[in-house]
Design an enzyme around this catalytic site. Structure first.
Site, PDB file in Angstrom:
ATOM      1  CD  GLN A 102      35.976  60.183  11.077  1.00 44.23           C
ATOM      2  OE1 GLN A 102      35.544  59.316  10.335  1.00 44.23           O
ATOM      3  NE2 GLN A 102      36.406  61.349  10.630  1.00 44.23           N
ATOM      4  CG  ASN A 103      42.383  60.240  13.918  1.00 43.96           C
ATOM      5  OD1 ASN A 103      41.746  59.701  13.017  1.00 43.96           O
ATOM      6  ND2 ASN A 103      43.065  61.345  13.733  1.00 43.96           N
ATOM      7  CG  HIS A 120      35.576  55.619  14.884  1.00 48.45           C
ATOM      8  ND1 HIS A 120      36.035  55.902  13.616  1.00 48.45           N
ATOM      9  CD2 HIS A 120      34.215  55.679  14.804  1.00 48.45           C
ATOM     10  CE1 HIS A 120      34.989  56.121  12.812  1.00 48.45           C
ATOM     11  NE2 HIS A 120      33.887  56.002  13.510  1.00 48.45           N
ATOM     12  CB  SER A 190      38.146  59.735   3.167  1.00 49.42           C
ATOM     13  OG  SER A 190      37.684  58.764   4.089  1.00 49.42           O
ATOM     14  N   PRO A 215      44.293  67.544   1.576  1.00 51.56           N
ATOM     15  CG  PRO A 215      46.242  66.280   1.829  1.00 51.56           C
ATOM     16  CD  PRO A 215      44.909  66.529   2.452  1.00 51.56           C
ATOM     17  CB  ALA A 233      46.147  68.842   8.785  1.00 50.66           C
TER      18      ALA A 233
HETATM   19  P1  OAD Z   1      40.783  57.941   5.709  1.00 52.54           P
HETATM   20  O1  OAD Z   1      42.042  57.153   5.627  1.00 52.54           O
HETATM   21  O2  OAD Z   1      39.577  57.376   5.080  1.00 52.54           O
HETATM   22  O3  OAD Z   1      41.006  59.383   5.080  1.00 52.54           O
HETATM   23  C1  OAD Z   1      42.157  60.134   5.386  1.00 52.54           C
HETATM   24  C2  OAD Z   1      42.000  61.510   4.753  1.00 52.54           C
HETATM   25  O4  OAD Z   1      43.101  62.285   5.148  1.00 52.54           O
HETATM   26  C3  OAD Z   1      41.948  61.514   3.229  1.00 52.54           C
HETATM   27  O5  OAD Z   1      40.868  62.313   2.779  1.00 52.54           O
HETATM   28  C4  OAD Z   1      43.293  62.154   2.841  1.00 52.54           C
HETATM   29  O6  OAD Z   1      43.217  62.919   1.651  1.00 52.54           O
HETATM   30  C5  OAD Z   1      43.563  63.033   4.053  1.00 52.54           C
HETATM   31  N1  OAD Z   1      44.972  63.363   4.301  1.00 52.54           N
HETATM   32  C6  OAD Z   1      46.089  62.662   3.987  1.00 52.54           C
HETATM   33  N2  OAD Z   1      47.190  63.299   4.408  1.00 52.54           N
HETATM   34  C7  OAD Z   1      46.765  64.445   5.021  1.00 52.54           C
HETATM   35  C8  OAD Z   1      47.421  65.546   5.648  1.00 52.54           C
HETATM   36  N3  OAD Z   1      48.756  65.605   5.778  1.00 52.54           N
HETATM   37  N4  OAD Z   1      46.652  66.547   6.160  1.00 52.54           N
HETATM   38  C9  OAD Z   1      45.301  66.496   6.041  1.00 52.54           C
HETATM   39  N5  OAD Z   1      44.636  65.500   5.450  1.00 52.54           N
HETATM   40  C10 OAD Z   1      45.348  64.480   4.939  1.00 52.54           C
HETATM   41  O7  OAD Z   1      40.557  58.250   7.267  1.00 52.54           O
HETATM   42  P2  OAD Z   1      39.216  58.626   8.044  1.00 52.54           P
HETATM   43  O8  OAD Z   1      38.357  59.517   7.230  1.00 52.54           O
HETATM   44  O9  OAD Z   1      39.621  59.069   9.379  1.00 52.54           O
HETATM   45  O10 OAD Z   1      37.181  53.513  11.240  1.00 52.54           O
HETATM   46  O11 OAD Z   1      38.539  57.209   8.150  1.00 52.54           O
HETATM   47  C11 OAD Z   1      37.346  57.078   8.853  1.00 52.54           C
HETATM   48  C12 OAD Z   1      37.284  55.741   9.506  1.00 52.54           C
HETATM   49  O12 OAD Z   1      37.505  54.714   8.550  1.00 52.54           O
HETATM   50  C13 OAD Z   1      38.371  55.473  10.544  1.00 52.54           C
HETATM   51  O13 OAD Z   1      38.086  56.039  11.791  1.00 52.54           O
HETATM   52  C14 OAD Z   1      38.396  53.987  10.598  1.00 52.54           C
HETATM   53  C15 OAD Z   1      38.403  53.733   9.119  1.00 52.54           C
HETATM   54  O14 OAD Z   1      38.051  52.511   8.667  1.00 52.54           O
HETATM   55  C16 OAD Z   1      37.184  52.388  11.952  1.00 52.54           C
HETATM   56  O15 OAD Z   1      38.173  51.689  12.064  1.00 52.54           O
HETATM   57  C17 OAD Z   1      35.854  52.049  12.579  1.00 52.54           C
END
Ligand code: OAD
Length: 247
Positions: A102-103, A120, A190, A215, A233
């Site tokens: 998604q990055n 995305h 998330s 985490p 990660a």
């Molecule tokens: P989020 O910011 O919603 O979630 C990030 C996740 O990473 C959370 O569950 C954290 O607990 C976890 N996290 C934090 N630090 C970490 C680490 N060191 N190792 C592993 N995990 C860690 O990001 P996404 O789920 O990617 O969309 O968000 C999905 C979409 O929402 C994005 O692509 C973007 C956003 O709005 C658009 O812009 C269309």
């Protein structure tokens, strides 16, 4: 009891097809903030005001000046971390691995992964809203906001804004690999944004083992994931790769 690292190593090495769904969390150790949670981008900016396509089309200069400029500057500096590198190593150690990310930061490709579905979109390419001419990242000069095409049109990044559809070819292929894989790794998401968050459910329904690395727990943790490896990660991927090498 077998540790989760050993179990993941065994599951991955026995799998014929592996898919990894990654989110912002995998790039946190590269210095890129996540969207949600403490220190997240959406704590500072309202996504409907800065990340929705309607907001961009209404006032591209505002979105460029606030969100896109900051994100592009961070992404341009970032380097792959141990988690991106670990996934790239997995490609060498297990046969078939597709990453659905998604990055928009391109760090999986920088780490050496070759089959990456950018669900995305990305920040590597931009195009003109007027004439559709494309520009690579290095051609974008942030000294002038809004960056413009040589025709004078506004440039937009080839990322997906809220309110835009996932390109159908990417969605179709993601669903296909999710339904065919033996193991799905879900790393640093998330799992609240659809349709990406649905991919592990597709995998699970088709009989795959779903391994989640984060985490914090997510809506998938108790409903979909076969097991949850809690933590960052980079460290976790390093340990799993080390276990695979030991097998
Ligand atoms: P989020 O910011 O919603 O979630 C990030 C996740 O990473 C959370 O569950 C954290 O607990 C976890 N996290 C934090 N630090 C970490 C680490 N060191 N190792 C592993 N995990 C860690 O990001 P996404 O789920 O990617 O969309 O968000 C999905 C979409 O929402 C994005 O692509 C973007 C956003 O709005 C658009 O812009 C269309």
């Amino acid at each position: 009891m077998e540790s989760f690292f050993k179990r993941a190593a065994r599951d991955l090495s026995e799998a014929k097809i592996v898919v990894a769904l990654t989110g912002a969390g995998i790039s946190v150790e590269s210095g890129i903030p996540p969207f949600r949670g403490k220190g997240g981008i959406w704590e500072k900016f309202d996504p409907m005001e800065y990340a929705h396509i309607d907001a961009f089309m209404k006032n591209p200069g505002k979105v460029w000046a606030v969100l896109l400029k900051e994100m592009k500057e961070i992404v341009d500096q970032a380097q792959p971390n141990a988690a991106h590198l670990g996934l790239a190593k997995l490609e060498k150690l297990v046969k078939n691995i597709t990453i659905i990310t998604q990055n928009v930061d391109g760090l999986h490709q920088s780490a050496g992964s070759t089959d990456v579905i950018e669900f995305h979109g990305n920040f590597a390419w931009y195009h003109c809203l007027n004439c559709r001419r494309r520009y690579s990242c290095s051609q974008i000069d942030l000294a002038t906001i809004t960056p413009r095409c040589r025709c004078g049109g506004t440039l937009r990044p080839e990322c997906i804004f809220f309110g835009e559809l996932i390109p159908p070819d990417l969605l179709i292929r993601s669903r296909q690999v999710a339904s065919q894989c033996d193991v799905m790794l879900v790393i640093g998401t998330s799992a609240v944004v659809q349709p990406a968050a649905w991919m592990p459910v597709i995998a699970k329904d088709a009989g795959a083992t779903v391994i989640e690395i984060n985490p914090e727990s997510t809506p998938l943790t108790n409903e979909t994931s076969d097991y949850f490896i809690q933590g960052e990660a980079g460290q976790i991927m390093q340990k799993i790769v080390a276990e695979i090498k030991r097998l």
